[in-house]
Motif scaffolding. Structure first.
Motif, PDB file in Angstrom:
ATOM      1  N   THR A 127       4.912  60.796  11.237  1.00  0.00           N
ATOM      2  CA  THR A 127       3.812  60.790  12.201  1.00  0.00           C
ATOM      3  C   THR A 127       2.938  59.550  12.027  1.00  0.00           C
ATOM      4  OG1 THR A 127       2.341  62.069  10.768  1.00  0.00           O
ATOM      5  CG2 THR A 127       3.741  63.313  12.293  1.00  0.00           C
ATOM      6  N   HIS A 128       2.357  59.153  13.140  1.00  0.00           N
ATOM      7  CA  HIS A 128       1.359  58.083  13.164  1.00  0.00           C
ATOM      8  C   HIS A 128       0.492  58.304  14.398  1.00  0.00           C
ATOM      9  CE1 HIS A 128      -0.630  54.250  12.963  1.00  0.00           C
ATOM     10  NE2 HIS A 128      -0.285  54.021  14.213  1.00  0.00           N
ATOM     11  N   ALA A 129      -0.806  58.338  14.205  1.00  0.00           N
ATOM     12  CA  ALA A 129      -1.766  58.452  15.309  1.00  0.00           C
ATOM     13  C   ALA A 129      -1.402  59.607  16.258  1.00  0.00           C
ATOM     14  CB  ALA A 129      -1.865  57.133  16.068  1.00  0.00           C
ATOM     15  N   ASN A 130      -1.160  60.772  15.685  1.00  0.00           N
ATOM     16  CA  ASN A 130      -0.864  61.992  16.453  1.00  0.00           C
ATOM     17  C   ASN A 130       0.412  61.925  17.282  1.00  0.00           C
ATOM     18  OD1 ASN A 130      -3.219  63.341  15.518  1.00  0.00           O
ATOM     19  ND2 ASN A 130      -4.406  62.135  16.973  1.00  0.00           N
ATOM     20  N   ALA A 131       1.343  61.072  16.859  1.00  0.00           N
ATOM     21  CA  ALA A 131       2.643  60.990  17.522  1.00  0.00           C
ATOM     22  C   ALA A 131       3.739  61.084  16.461  1.00  0.00           C
ATOM     23  CB  ALA A 131       2.770  59.687  18.300  1.00  0.00           C
ATOM     24  N   VAL A 132       4.913  61.537  16.895  1.00  0.00           N
ATOM     25  CA  VAL A 132       6.061  61.736  16.008  1.00  0.00           C
ATOM     26  C   VAL A 132       7.132  60.706  16.342  1.00  0.00           C
ATOM     27  CG1 VAL A 132       7.913  63.342  15.376  1.00  0.00           C
ATOM     28  CG2 VAL A 132       5.603  64.205  15.770  1.00  0.00           C
ATOM     29  N   TRP A 182       7.486  56.782  19.901  1.00  0.00           N
ATOM     30  CA  TRP A 182       6.468  57.644  19.314  1.00  0.00           C
ATOM     31  C   TRP A 182       6.130  58.694  20.360  1.00  0.00           C
ATOM     32  CZ3 TRP A 182       5.484  57.421  14.282  1.00  0.00           C
ATOM     33  CH2 TRP A 182       5.854  56.268  13.607  1.00  0.00           C
ATOM     34  N   TRP A 183       6.465  59.945  20.063  1.00  0.00           N
ATOM     35  CA  TRP A 183       6.312  61.051  20.999  1.00  0.00           C
ATOM     36  C   TRP A 183       5.124  61.925  20.602  1.00  0.00           C
ATOM     37  CZ3 TRP A 183       7.662  66.370  19.816  1.00  0.00           C
ATOM     38  CH2 TRP A 183       7.544  67.226  20.920  1.00  0.00           C
ATOM     39  N   PRO A 184       4.126  62.055  21.483  1.00  0.00           N
ATOM     40  CA  PRO A 184       3.020  62.976  21.212  1.00  0.00           C
ATOM     41  C   PRO A 184       3.511  64.423  21.409  1.00  0.00           C
ATOM     42  CG  PRO A 184       2.385  61.294  22.809  1.00  0.00           C
ATOM     43  CD  PRO A 184       3.873  61.223  22.652  1.00  0.00           C
ATOM     44  N   PRO A 185       3.436  65.273  20.392  1.00  0.00           N
ATOM     45  CA  PRO A 185       3.925  66.648  20.514  1.00  0.00           C
ATOM     46  C   PRO A 185       3.224  67.483  21.577  1.00  0.00           C
ATOM     47  CG  PRO A 185       3.634  66.080  18.219  1.00  0.00           C
ATOM     48  CD  PRO A 185       3.031  64.970  19.029  1.00  0.00           C
ATOM     49  N   LEU A 227      15.344  71.265  19.993  1.00  0.00           N
ATOM     50  CA  LEU A 227      15.275  71.817  18.636  1.00  0.00           C
ATOM     51  C   LEU A 227      14.438  70.913  17.744  1.00  0.00           C
ATOM     52  CD1 LEU A 227      19.013  72.905  18.220  1.00  0.00           C
ATOM     53  CD2 LEU A 227      17.149  74.087  19.401  1.00  0.00           C
ATOM     54  N   ASP A 228      14.718  69.603  17.774  1.00  0.00           N
ATOM     55  CA  ASP A 228      13.955  68.670  16.946  1.00  0.00           C
ATOM     56  C   ASP A 228      12.501  68.587  17.395  1.00  0.00           C
ATOM     57  OD1 ASP A 228      16.474  68.285  15.868  1.00  0.00           O
ATOM     58  OD2 ASP A 228      16.271  66.112  15.744  1.00  0.00           O
ATOM     59  N   ALA A 229      12.265  68.649  18.701  1.00  0.00           N
ATOM     60  CA  ALA A 229      10.881  68.620  19.191  1.00  0.00           C
ATOM     61  C   ALA A 229      10.113  69.829  18.667  1.00  0.00           C
ATOM     62  CB  ALA A 229      10.872  68.594  20.717  1.00  0.00           C
ATOM     63  N   GLU A 230      10.734  70.995  18.690  1.00  0.00           N
ATOM     64  CA  GLU A 230      10.062  72.203  18.199  1.00  0.00           C
ATOM     65  C   GLU A 230       9.843  72.132  16.686  1.00  0.00           C
ATOM     66  OE1 GLU A 230       7.959  75.667  18.586  1.00  0.00           O
ATOM     67  OE2 GLU A 230       8.640  74.288  20.150  1.00  0.00           O
ATOM     68  N   ILE A 231      10.811  71.594  15.966  1.00  0.00           N
ATOM     69  CA  ILE A 231      10.652  71.409  14.516  1.00  0.00           C
ATOM     70  C   ILE A 231       9.470  70.489  14.243  1.00  0.00           C
ATOM     71  CG2 ILE A 231      11.698  70.310  12.491  1.00  0.00           C
ATOM     72  CD1 ILE A 231      14.407  71.454  13.579  1.00  0.00           C
ATOM     73  N   ARG A 258       6.832  69.932  16.133  1.00  0.00           N
ATOM     74  CA  ARG A 258       5.587  70.648  16.440  1.00  0.00           C
ATOM     75  C   ARG A 258       5.221  71.623  15.326  1.00  0.00           C
ATOM     76  NH1 ARG A 258       7.267  71.442  22.683  1.00  0.00           N
ATOM     77  NH2 ARG A 258       6.101  69.678  23.527  1.00  0.00           N
ATOM     78  N   ARG A 259       6.195  72.401  14.872  1.00  0.00           N
ATOM     79  CA  ARG A 259       5.921  73.399  13.841  1.00  0.00           C
ATOM     80  C   ARG A 259       5.637  72.776  12.481  1.00  0.00           C
ATOM     81  NH1 ARG A 259       8.055  78.947  15.209  1.00  0.00           N
ATOM     82  NH2 ARG A 259       8.223  78.859  17.469  1.00  0.00           N
TER      83      ARG A 259
END
Length: 165
Positions: free
Chosen positions: A42-47, A133-136, A147-151, A153-154
């Protein structure tokens, strides 16, 4: 967060997510295979998501453990190989539980996390064709692993010792 299970386009399902202590991995391995690690950067609220050359989708860096490696060593190596990020101070998050197809099996993946203060120089390679960089808080696109997006987030939530479903 999405309600579990969720499936990807190949029929693989994320069926559970559990915050556990890293020392509990050995006990879990006796019950279910834990062949790989994923890293939530993570960086600046993005994954950080990488575009995987084989699956043709955005996903988290990570991969299969090599013989003799610990799950942590696999995470550090895969992060370096897939992104060019040379860091070993990853935080263990827990495990994600999957029902996978081709072949059908149940697996756990070890999850690690690292928060970066500075955007790193990322290295394109045969496996990672691009990075973003994807903001959740944003929706999951058609070309992203749900699946990876949910991982991801969690992994940003702290709830010790429970399954999130």
């Amino acid at each position: 967060m999405a309600e579990l299970p969720i499936r990807d386009r190949a029929g693989n399902a994320l069926v559970g997510f559990r915050f556990v202590a890293e020392e509990d991995l050995a006990r879990l391995v006796e019950q279910v295979a834990v062949p790989a690690s994923l890293v939530v950067v993570t960086h600046a609220n993005a994954v950080l998501m990488m575009f995987d050359s084989w699956r043709k989708q955005w996903e988290l860096p990570g991969g299969t453990r090599e013989p003799g490696e610990t799950m942590r060593q696999a995470a550090v190596r895969e992060l370096r190989e897939e992104t060019g990020i040379h860091l070993a101070d990853l935080t263990f998050v827990g495990v994600a539980e999957f029902d996978l197809t081709k072949p059908e099996r149940r697996e756990l993946l070890a999850l690690y996390r690292i928060e970066l203060q500075v955007v790193p120089r990322l290295t394109l390679n045969d496996e990672a064709l691009d990075f973003r960089w994807w903001p959740p808080s944003e929706p999951v696109g058609e070309d992203m692993s749900p699946l990876d997006a949910e991982i991801a987030r969690r992994s940003l939530i702290r709830r010790s010792g429970c399954w999130l479903s």
